[in-house]
Scaffold this motif. Structure first.
Motif, mmCIF file in Angstrom:
data_model
loop_
_atom_site.group_PDB
_atom_site.id
_atom_site.type_symbol
_atom_site.label_atom_id
_atom_site.label_comp_id
_atom_site.label_asym_id
_atom_site.label_seq_id
_atom_site.Cartn_x
_atom_site.Cartn_y
_atom_site.Cartn_z
ATOM 1 N N MET A 10 0.817 -1.198 0.000
ATOM 2 C CA MET A 10 0.000 0.000 0.000
ATOM 3 C C MET A 10 0.860 1.262 0.000
ATOM 4 S SD MET A 10 -3.065 1.140 0.162
ATOM 5 C CE MET A 10 -3.902 2.615 0.557
ATOM 6 N N ILE A 11 1.811 1.327 0.920
ATOM 7 C CA ILE A 11 2.674 2.506 1.007
ATOM 8 C C ILE A 11 3.580 2.586 -0.208
ATOM 9 C CG2 ILE A 11 4.547 3.563 2.331
ATOM 10 C CD1 ILE A 11 3.263 2.492 4.837
ATOM 11 N N VAL A 12 4.038 1.446 -0.693
ATOM 12 C CA VAL A 12 4.916 1.427 -1.865
ATOM 13 C C VAL A 12 4.196 1.964 -3.089
ATOM 14 C CG1 VAL A 12 6.241 -0.073 -3.398
ATOM 15 C CG2 VAL A 12 6.289 -0.469 -0.944
ATOM 16 N N SER A 13 2.958 1.576 -3.278
ATOM 17 C CA SER A 13 2.216 2.067 -4.443
ATOM 18 C C SER A 13 1.944 3.561 -4.334
ATOM 19 C CB SER A 13 0.920 1.287 -4.618
ATOM 20 O OG SER A 13 0.084 1.454 -3.497
ATOM 21 N N ILE A 14 1.715 4.058 -3.131
ATOM 22 C CA ILE A 14 1.517 5.503 -2.948
ATOM 23 C C ILE A 14 2.802 6.253 -3.272
ATOM 24 C CG2 ILE A 14 1.082 7.320 -1.235
ATOM 25 C CD1 ILE A 14 -0.869 5.381 0.116
ATOM 26 N N LEU A 15 3.933 5.736 -2.780
ATOM 27 C CA LEU A 15 5.214 6.376 -3.056
ATOM 28 C C LEU A 15 5.564 6.327 -4.538
ATOM 29 C CD1 LEU A 15 7.360 5.238 -0.006
ATOM 30 C CD2 LEU A 15 6.379 7.492 -0.446
ATOM 31 N N LEU A 16 5.280 5.221 -5.189
ATOM 32 C CA LEU A 16 5.526 5.126 -6.626
ATOM 33 C C LEU A 16 4.629 6.080 -7.416
ATOM 34 C CD1 LEU A 16 6.092 1.309 -7.117
ATOM 35 C CD2 LEU A 16 7.768 3.137 -7.329
ATOM 36 N N GLY A 17 3.388 6.195 -7.014
ATOM 37 C CA GLY A 17 2.488 7.151 -7.659
ATOM 38 C C GLY A 17 2.963 8.582 -7.475
ATOM 39 N N LEU A 18 3.429 8.899 -6.265
ATOM 40 C CA LEU A 18 3.970 10.231 -6.000
ATOM 41 C C LEU A 18 5.229 10.476 -6.832
ATOM 42 C CD1 LEU A 18 3.639 12.772 -4.244
ATOM 43 C CD2 LEU A 18 5.133 11.675 -2.570
ATOM 44 N N GLY A 19 6.047 9.441 -6.988
ATOM 45 C CA GLY A 19 7.245 9.558 -7.819
ATOM 46 C C GLY A 19 6.913 9.811 -9.274
ATOM 47 N N VAL A 20 5.874 9.144 -9.776
ATOM 48 C CA VAL A 20 5.453 9.354 -11.169
ATOM 49 C C VAL A 20 4.973 10.795 -11.361
ATOM 50 C CG1 VAL A 20 3.704 8.704 -12.876
ATOM 51 C CG2 VAL A 20 4.937 6.937 -11.629
ATOM 52 N N VAL A 21 4.210 11.310 -10.411
ATOM 53 C CA VAL A 21 3.726 12.694 -10.500
ATOM 54 C C VAL A 21 4.892 13.671 -10.477
ATOM 55 C CG1 VAL A 21 2.395 14.457 -9.273
ATOM 56 C CG2 VAL A 21 1.450 12.172 -9.563
ATOM 57 N N MET A 22 5.864 13.409 -9.607
ATOM 58 C CA MET A 22 7.020 14.308 -9.521
ATOM 59 C C MET A 22 7.862 14.256 -10.796
ATOM 60 S SD MET A 22 8.024 13.714 -5.528
ATOM 61 C CE MET A 22 9.540 14.612 -5.611
ATOM 62 N N LEU A 23 8.040 13.064 -11.366
ATOM 63 C CA LEU A 23 8.769 12.953 -12.629
ATOM 64 C C LEU A 23 8.043 13.668 -13.762
ATOM 65 C CD1 LEU A 23 10.104 9.295 -12.631
ATOM 66 C CD2 LEU A 23 11.420 11.389 -12.528
ATOM 67 N N ALA A 24 6.725 13.553 -13.787
ATOM 68 C CA ALA A 24 5.947 14.235 -14.819
ATOM 69 C C ALA A 24 6.066 15.749 -14.676
ATOM 70 C CB ALA A 24 4.490 13.801 -14.747
ATOM 71 N N ALA A 25 6.026 16.242 -13.443
ATOM 72 C CA ALA A 25 6.168 17.687 -13.216
ATOM 73 C C ALA A 25 7.555 18.160 -13.635
ATOM 74 C CB ALA A 25 5.897 18.016 -11.747
ATOM 75 N N ALA A 26 8.582 17.390 -13.300
ATOM 76 C CA ALA A 26 9.944 17.761 -13.688
ATOM 77 C C ALA A 26 10.106 17.752 -15.206
ATOM 78 C CB ALA A 26 10.951 16.823 -13.041
ATOM 79 N N ALA A 27 9.514 16.771 -15.862
ATOM 80 C CA ALA A 27 9.597 16.703 -17.323
ATOM 81 C C ALA A 27 8.862 17.878 -17.970
ATOM 82 C CB ALA A 27 9.026 15.382 -17.823
ATOM 83 N N LEU A 28 7.723 18.269 -17.419
ATOM 84 C CA LEU A 28 7.003 19.428 -17.960
ATOM 85 C C LEU A 28 7.803 20.717 -17.775
ATOM 86 C CD1 LEU A 28 3.304 18.665 -16.945
ATOM 87 C CD2 LEU A 28 4.301 18.671 -19.243
ATOM 88 N N LEU A 29 8.444 20.868 -16.627
ATOM 89 C CA LEU A 29 9.271 22.061 -16.415
ATOM 90 C C LEU A 29 10.469 22.086 -17.362
ATOM 91 C CD1 LEU A 29 9.200 22.287 -12.520
ATOM 92 C CD2 LEU A 29 8.107 23.844 -14.147
ATOM 93 N N ALA A 30 11.069 20.923 -17.597
ATOM 94 C CA ALA A 30 12.182 20.856 -18.539
ATOM 95 C C ALA A 30 11.704 21.123 -19.965
ATOM 96 C CB ALA A 30 12.864 19.494 -18.452
ATOM 97 N N LEU A 31 10.516 20.649 -20.297
ATOM 98 C CA LEU A 31 9.951 20.926 -21.620
ATOM 99 C C LEU A 31 9.675 22.411 -21.797
ATOM 100 C CD1 LEU A 31 9.004 19.525 -24.212
ATOM 101 C CD2 LEU A 31 6.742 19.373 -23.203
ATOM 102 N N TYR A 32 9.202 23.055 -20.740
ATOM 103 C CA TYR A 32 9.004 24.509 -20.791
ATOM 104 C C TYR A 32 10.332 25.222 -21.024
ATOM 105 C CZ TYR A 32 8.047 29.268 -19.303
ATOM 106 O OH TYR A 32 7.967 30.640 -19.259
ATOM 107 N N ARG A 33 11.393 24.792 -20.331
ATOM 108 C CA ARG A 33 12.710 25.405 -20.516
ATOM 109 C C ARG A 33 13.227 25.157 -21.919
ATOM 110 N NH1 ARG A 33 14.894 29.576 -19.521
ATOM 111 N NH2 ARG A 33 14.244 29.371 -17.379
ATOM 112 N N MET A 34 12.879 23.999 -22.481
ATOM 113 C CA MET A 34 13.333 23.701 -23.834
ATOM 114 C C MET A 34 12.666 24.632 -24.852
ATOM 115 S SD MET A 34 13.176 20.160 -26.001
ATOM 116 C CE MET A 34 14.315 19.270 -24.993
ATOM 117 N N THR A 35 11.400 24.929 -24.646
ATOM 118 C CA THR A 35 10.706 25.784 -25.610
ATOM 119 C C THR A 35 10.990 27.265 -25.389
ATOM 120 O OG1 THR A 35 8.731 25.796 -24.216
ATOM 121 C CG2 THR A 35 8.841 24.144 -25.958
ATOM 122 N N LYS A 36 11.180 27.682 -24.146
ATOM 123 C CA LYS A 36 11.368 29.104 -23.853
ATOM 124 C C LYS A 36 12.805 29.477 -23.517
ATOM 125 C CE LYS A 36 6.994 30.069 -24.103
ATOM 126 N NZ LYS A 36 6.418 30.975 -25.055
ATOM 127 N N GLY A 37 13.723 28.513 -23.580
ATOM 128 C CA GLY A 37 15.100 28.780 -23.180
ATOM 129 C C GLY A 37 15.717 29.917 -23.983
#
Length: 124
Positions: A1-28
């Motif tokens: 249960m806790i592992v799946s919550i942590l993995l889900g949180l990790g996926v959300v954090m990776l997605a947010a980081a990828a979106l921020l990097a994509l923003y930097r790629m387009t507006k850099g």
């Protein structure tokens, strides 16, 4: 249960980081910003593949992660070499311009166009 919550949180954090990097790629503002953000996005892809392997408990994506990591490394290395060569060429050009300007002023002319008498004093 806790592992799946942590993995889900990790996926959300990776997605947010990828979106921020994509923003930097387009507006850099510079090309180097765009290259670095592409490297970050590739790192996020490797991390996402790692999380997928952990969730599904298999290692079949390991060769894919290795290849993506090598591509990211090669891209970063080639970009660094390109920008190092470009900076070196810029420094050499500036040095030549400075030495040419110094040579012109030491060839007997002062900065305001008057000729000198060889001892640094303006000739009249």
């Amino acid at each position: 249960m806790i592992v799946s919550i942590l993995l889900g949180l990790g996926v959300v954090m990776l997605a947010a980081a990828a979106l921020l990097a994509l923003y930097r790629m387009t507006k850099g503002p510079t090309t180097l910003d765009r290259i670095i953000s592409a490297d970050v996005i590739l790192a996020m892809v490797v991390a996402g593949l790692t999380m997928e392997a952990v969730i599904n408990r298999h290692a079949t994506t390991l060769p894919i992660m290795l290849v993506v990591s090598l591509v990211a490394f090669a891209g970063s290395l080639s970009a660094a070499r390109f920008f190092a060569d470009q900076d070196r060429n810029t420094l050499v050009q500036e040095a030549h311009a400075t030495s040419d300007a110094a040579a012109e002023t030491s060839d007997g002319e002062t900065s305001d166009g008057e000729t000198s008498d060889g001892e640094g004093r303006a000739a009249r």
